[in-house]
Design a protein around this motif. Structure first.
Motif, short mmCIF file in Angstrom:
data_model
loop_
_atom_site.label_atom_id
_atom_site.label_comp_id
_atom_site.label_asym_id
_atom_site.label_seq_id
_atom_site.Cartn_x
_atom_site.Cartn_y
_atom_site.Cartn_z
N ILE A 1 0.85 -1.23 -0.06
CA ILE A 1 -0.05 0.06 0.09
C ILE A 1 0.93 1.21 0.05
O ILE A 1 0.73 2.23 -0.88
CB ILE A 1 -0.89 0.07 1.19
N SER A 2 1.80 1.42 0.79
CA SER A 2 2.59 2.25 1.02
C SER A 2 3.50 2.74 -0.37
O SER A 2 3.75 3.78 -0.72
CB SER A 2 3.75 2.19 2.16
N GLN A 3 4.15 1.61 -1.08
CA GLN A 3 4.66 1.82 -2.33
C GLN A 3 3.72 2.11 -3.53
O GLN A 3 4.15 3.33 -4.32
CB GLN A 3 5.36 0.25 -2.69
N ASN A 4 2.51 1.89 -3.44
CA ASN A 4 1.62 2.16 -4.25
C ASN A 4 1.24 3.63 -4.30
O ASN A 4 1.07 4.43 -5.21
CB ASN A 4 0.35 1.46 -4.27
N ALA A 5 1.06 4.12 -2.83
CA ALA A 5 0.67 5.28 -2.61
C ALA A 5 1.75 6.51 -2.98
O ALA A 5 1.40 7.72 -3.40
CB ALA A 5 0.48 5.57 -1.12
#
Length: 443
Positions: free
Chosen positions: A170-174
């Protein structure tokens, strides 16, 4: 803020009253009380002992300056040591990177999600940044919803992936989303830990390695005292974070966390939370905090807050109205709103030198202007613009409509008339002088 510690330190300094020279005997007696005050504030024993030892070394044999008495000199020495204990210098947030990635960490219940919103609001309004909040708490029910409510409140977009339970992903996609959509700051709100358990610490460590944030901040509830310091050490061993956020400093905190945490983890306190509102965030200044603890107030921060709310164009309009005797209750209401934006009243009073001590037993409601606002809102538009039309029968109606007494309406009218006359006399003062007078009315 630190009221108990401030009272006990004040009593400790009274030991030196009347002495012409600081000696080993009267210093020992004073510092014994200082150490006791620090321990009562939940400061680590070793830190308190080393603190008083350093003050003693500086104090012994010093001649009292002509303008100081021994108590005042000791206050200065303690103030300098408190400043050093809390970090010495103000350390700002690192806004490098494209985008800047800020990782929030901390125990559950420390106020991490709320502070993520406060920090986003601060960076948006004070630093004119395009901020993206990211919900990576995939465990706590309604955690994402809470962050979305906060984001909507401050006008900041929230990135979340419903159904994805991988916070690293999630953090990488964000971050990819932020780059594609012109966001220059990404604040990642991670899951709070119930305790320092291996599985959860491994997870946040994995997030940290995957995204390589410019800032990793540890959020701690200042009301947890020495436990907060121990937790900070455990998190720092895993994350090697860049700075500390102290929340809930407006509560009945003993102050141990603020005084001890820098010595234990050797990381600066960067921000503090001073209330529930999204604007209740301050950059941490060790020297100013030391002055507040010692009852010296914090005039610089008070002036900075006033300057932030000072509207030059609005001040010019008010000056013209004053000159034409057209200043009314609508204008008065606007000034109240400006003062309220500066922060809660108790915090503002604590910034005035000596006021915190003088009003320590006075309960200052955050809605100090509530009664005044109710009275003004119960007036008709014509009454607000032309206060001179308000007669006895109108006062009865206004009192009934606002849930106040006629005496309270009369008191407000009297204060308003006095203030209008004074503003007319000091025409050159503008909005700043009027805000000072409004503060007086709030008290």
């Amino acid at each position: 803020m630190f009221n108990n510690l401030s009272d006990k330190l004040d009593k400790a300094f009274h030991v030196l009253k009347g002495h012409g020279k600081i000696t080993e005997v009267n210093v020992a007696e004073t510092l014994k009380e200082v150490r006791r005050a620090l321990l009562d504030a939940d400061v680590n024993f070793k830190i308190a002992k080393e603190f008083t030892k350093r003050v003693k070394e500086k104090a012994i044999g010093q001649d009292v300056l002509t303008t100081l008495n021994p108590g005042q000199l000791m206050v200065k020495l303690v103030k300098d040591e408190l400043t050093e204990l809390m970090g010495g210098e103000t350390v700002g947030i690192n806004l490098g990177g494209s985008p800047t990635v800020i990782l929030m960490s901390g125990l559950q219940g420390s106020g991490k999600t709320t502070f993520s919103g406060k920090l986003a609001n601060y960076l948006k309004t004070k630093k004119t940044k395009q901020v993206l909040l990211v919900g990576c708490d995939v465990y706590r029910p309604a955690a994402i919803n809470q962050l979305q409510v906060v984001g909507e409140q401050i006008g900041v977009e929230v990135y979340a992936e419903v159904g994805n339970n991988n916070p690293v992903e999630i953090s990488q996609n964000a971050i990819k989303y932020a780059k594609a959509n012109g966001k220059n700051v990404v604040i990642i709100d991670t899951a709070g830990r119930l305790a320092v358990d291996d599985e959860m610490m491994t997870e946040i460590s994995n997030i940290h390695k995957a995204i390589e944030p410019q800032e990793t901040l540890f959020v701690v509830d200042s009301m947890t005292g020495q436990d907060a310091v121990n937790t900070a050490k455990a998190f720092n061993d895993i994350l090697n974070f860049d700075g500390v956020i102290l929340t809930k400093l407006d509560g009945d905190t003993r102050g141990g966390a603020a005084l001890s945490i820098k010595s234990v983890v050797n990381k600066p306190i960067k921000f503090i939370g001073t209330g529930e509102k999204m604007e209740a965030i301050d950059v941490f200044h060790p020297d100013r905090m030391a002055e507040r603890i010692l009852g010296m107030g914090d005039v610089i921060s008070l002036v900075e807050r006033a300057q932030e709310q000072y509207d030059e164009e609005e001040a010019r309009k008010i000056q013209k109205k004053i000159a034409k005797n057209q200043f009314g209750f609508d204008d008065f209401l606007k000034q109240i709103q400006q003062i309220k934006k500066m922060g809660n009243m108790k915090d503002l009073v604590g910034m005035i030198p000596g006021a915190g001590k003088a009003m320590k037993d006075v309960d200052i409601d955050d809605d100090a202007f509530k009664g005044i606002e109710a009275i003004i809102h119960s007036m008709t538009p014509s009454e607000r613009s032309t206060p001179s039309t308000i007669n006895s029968s109108r006062k009865k109606r206004i009192a009934k409509g606002s849930g106040t007494s006629i005496q309270e309406v009369n008191q407000l009218m009297k204060q308003f008339n006095q203030m209008s006359k004074m503003m007319k006399m000091m025409q050159g003062g503008g909005g700043r002088k009027m805000m000072e007078m409004m503060k007086g009315m709030g008290r």
